[in-house]
Design a protein around this motif. Structure first.
Motif, PDB file in Angstrom:
ATOM      1  N   ILE A   6      -9.048   1.857  -6.404  1.00 36.52           N
ATOM      2  CA  ILE A   6      -9.106   0.778  -5.424  1.00 36.52           C
ATOM      3  C   ILE A   6     -10.039  -0.289  -5.982  1.00 36.52           C
ATOM      4  CG2 ILE A   6      -9.773   0.111  -3.094  1.00 36.52           C
ATOM      5  CD1 ILE A   6      -9.040   2.948  -2.212  1.00 36.52           C
ATOM      6  N   ARG A   8     -11.915  -3.916  -5.483  1.00 38.10           N
ATOM      7  CA  ARG A   8     -12.369  -4.921  -4.526  1.00 38.10           C
ATOM      8  C   ARG A   8     -12.698  -6.184  -5.322  1.00 38.10           C
ATOM      9  NH1 ARG A   8     -15.149  -3.256   0.780  1.00 38.10           N
ATOM     10  NH2 ARG A   8     -13.334  -4.391   1.461  1.00 38.10           N
ATOM     11  N   TYR A  10     -14.422  -9.861  -5.409  1.00 40.26           N
ATOM     12  CA  TYR A  10     -15.416 -10.721  -4.780  1.00 40.26           C
ATOM     13  C   TYR A  10     -15.456 -12.051  -5.526  1.00 40.26           C
ATOM     14  CZ  TYR A  10     -17.177  -6.422  -2.665  1.00 40.26           C
ATOM     15  OH  TYR A  10     -17.289  -5.253  -1.968  1.00 40.26           O
ATOM     16  N   ARG A  34     -19.578  -8.598   2.438  1.00 41.49           N
ATOM     17  CA  ARG A  34     -18.315  -9.060   3.035  1.00 41.49           C
ATOM     18  C   ARG A  34     -18.211 -10.593   3.011  1.00 41.49           C
ATOM     19  NH1 ARG A  34     -21.670  -7.279   6.802  1.00 41.49           N
ATOM     20  NH2 ARG A  34     -22.377  -8.724   8.388  1.00 41.49           N
ATOM     21  N   HIS A  37     -16.327 -11.177  -0.152  1.00 36.57           N
ATOM     22  CA  HIS A  37     -15.120 -10.379  -0.353  1.00 36.57           C
ATOM     23  C   HIS A  37     -13.866 -11.246  -0.255  1.00 36.57           C
ATOM     24  CE1 HIS A  37     -11.937  -7.549   1.089  1.00 36.57           C
ATOM     25  NE2 HIS A  37     -12.330  -6.955  -0.022  1.00 36.57           N
ATOM     26  N   SER A  39     -10.325  -9.888  -1.643  1.00 33.07           N
ATOM     27  CA  SER A  39      -9.135  -9.059  -1.452  1.00 33.07           C
ATOM     28  C   SER A  39      -9.350  -7.663  -2.037  1.00 33.07           C
ATOM     29  CB  SER A  39      -7.921  -9.713  -2.103  1.00 33.07           C
ATOM     30  OG  SER A  39      -8.159  -9.898  -3.483  1.00 33.07           O
ATOM     31  N   ASP A  40      -8.420  -6.759  -1.702  1.00 28.45           N
ATOM     32  CA  ASP A  40      -8.441  -5.387  -2.193  1.00 28.45           C
ATOM     33  C   ASP A  40      -7.084  -5.053  -2.797  1.00 28.45           C
ATOM     34  OD1 ASP A  40     -11.047  -4.692  -1.129  1.00 28.45           O
ATOM     35  OD2 ASP A  40     -10.099  -4.735   0.835  1.00 28.45           O
ATOM     36  N   TYR A  41      -7.099  -4.252  -3.870  1.00 27.09           N
ATOM     37  CA  TYR A  41      -5.875  -3.818  -4.532  1.00 27.09           C
ATOM     38  C   TYR A  41      -5.963  -2.323  -4.798  1.00 27.09           C
ATOM     39  CZ  TYR A  41      -4.983  -8.750  -5.383  1.00 27.09           C
ATOM     40  OH  TYR A  41      -4.753 -10.087  -5.216  1.00 27.09           O
ATOM     41  N   SER A  52      -0.903  -3.399  -9.603  1.00 30.07           N
ATOM     42  CA  SER A  52      -1.688  -3.162  -8.392  1.00 30.07           C
ATOM     43  C   SER A  52      -0.995  -3.780  -7.193  1.00 30.07           C
ATOM     44  CB  SER A  52      -3.077  -3.785  -8.526  1.00 30.07           C
ATOM     45  OG  SER A  52      -3.762  -3.238  -9.608  1.00 30.07           O
ATOM     46  N   ARG A  54      -1.546  -5.175  -3.245  1.00 31.48           N
ATOM     47  CA  ARG A  54      -2.573  -5.661  -2.331  1.00 31.48           C
ATOM     48  C   ARG A  54      -2.578  -4.810  -1.060  1.00 31.48           C
ATOM     49  NH1 ARG A  54      -3.877 -11.914  -1.510  1.00 31.48           N
ATOM     50  NH2 ARG A  54      -5.914 -11.585  -0.585  1.00 31.48           N
ATOM     51  N   SER A  56      -4.976  -3.947   2.782  1.00 30.97           N
ATOM     52  CA  SER A  56      -6.019  -4.384   3.708  1.00 30.97           C
ATOM     53  C   SER A  56      -6.859  -3.178   4.077  1.00 30.97           C
ATOM     54  CB  SER A  56      -5.395  -4.995   4.962  1.00 30.97           C
ATOM     55  OG  SER A  56      -6.415  -5.313   5.891  1.00 30.97           O
ATOM     56  N   LEU A  57      -8.158  -3.243   3.820  1.00 27.82           N
ATOM     57  CA  LEU A  57      -9.054  -2.139   4.118  1.00 27.82           C
ATOM     58  C   LEU A  57      -9.953  -2.452   5.314  1.00 27.82           C
ATOM     59  CD1 LEU A  57     -10.088  -1.085   0.507  1.00 27.82           C
ATOM     60  CD2 LEU A  57      -8.368  -0.068   1.989  1.00 27.82           C
TER      61      LEU A  57
END
Length: 74
Positions: A6, A8, A10, A34, A37, A39-41, A52, A54, A56-57
């Motif tokens: 995972i 993150r 920034y 945050r 921050h 996005s997350d992959y 990867s 995308r 949402s966490l």
């Protein structure tokens, strides 16, 4: 059980890498990462060529927020 990576992402302002790193470390210490921050992959850990995806966490909304959403039509 399969493993996943995972990532993150920034975005931290700074005039160079050192200043941006220092800002990120300060944000981590203060618990406000945050703010930076983006996005997350996620991708399988063992597949280096996999693309990867995308994700949402964000934690789910609490019952109070859900009631307000229903009442206010959000």
């Amino acid at each position: 059980m399969p493993k996943f990576k995972i990532l993150r992402i920034y975005e931290v302002p700074g005039k160079d890498q050192t200043e941006a790193s220092d800002r990120m470390m300060a944000a981590l210490e203060l618990g406000v990462e945050r703010d930076y921050h983006m996005s997350d992959y996620i991708k399988p850990a063992d597949d280096k060529l996999a693309k990867s995806q995308r994700v949402s966490l964000k934690p789910p909304k609490g019952w109070g927020a859900l009631i307000l959403d229903q009442l206010l039509g959000r």
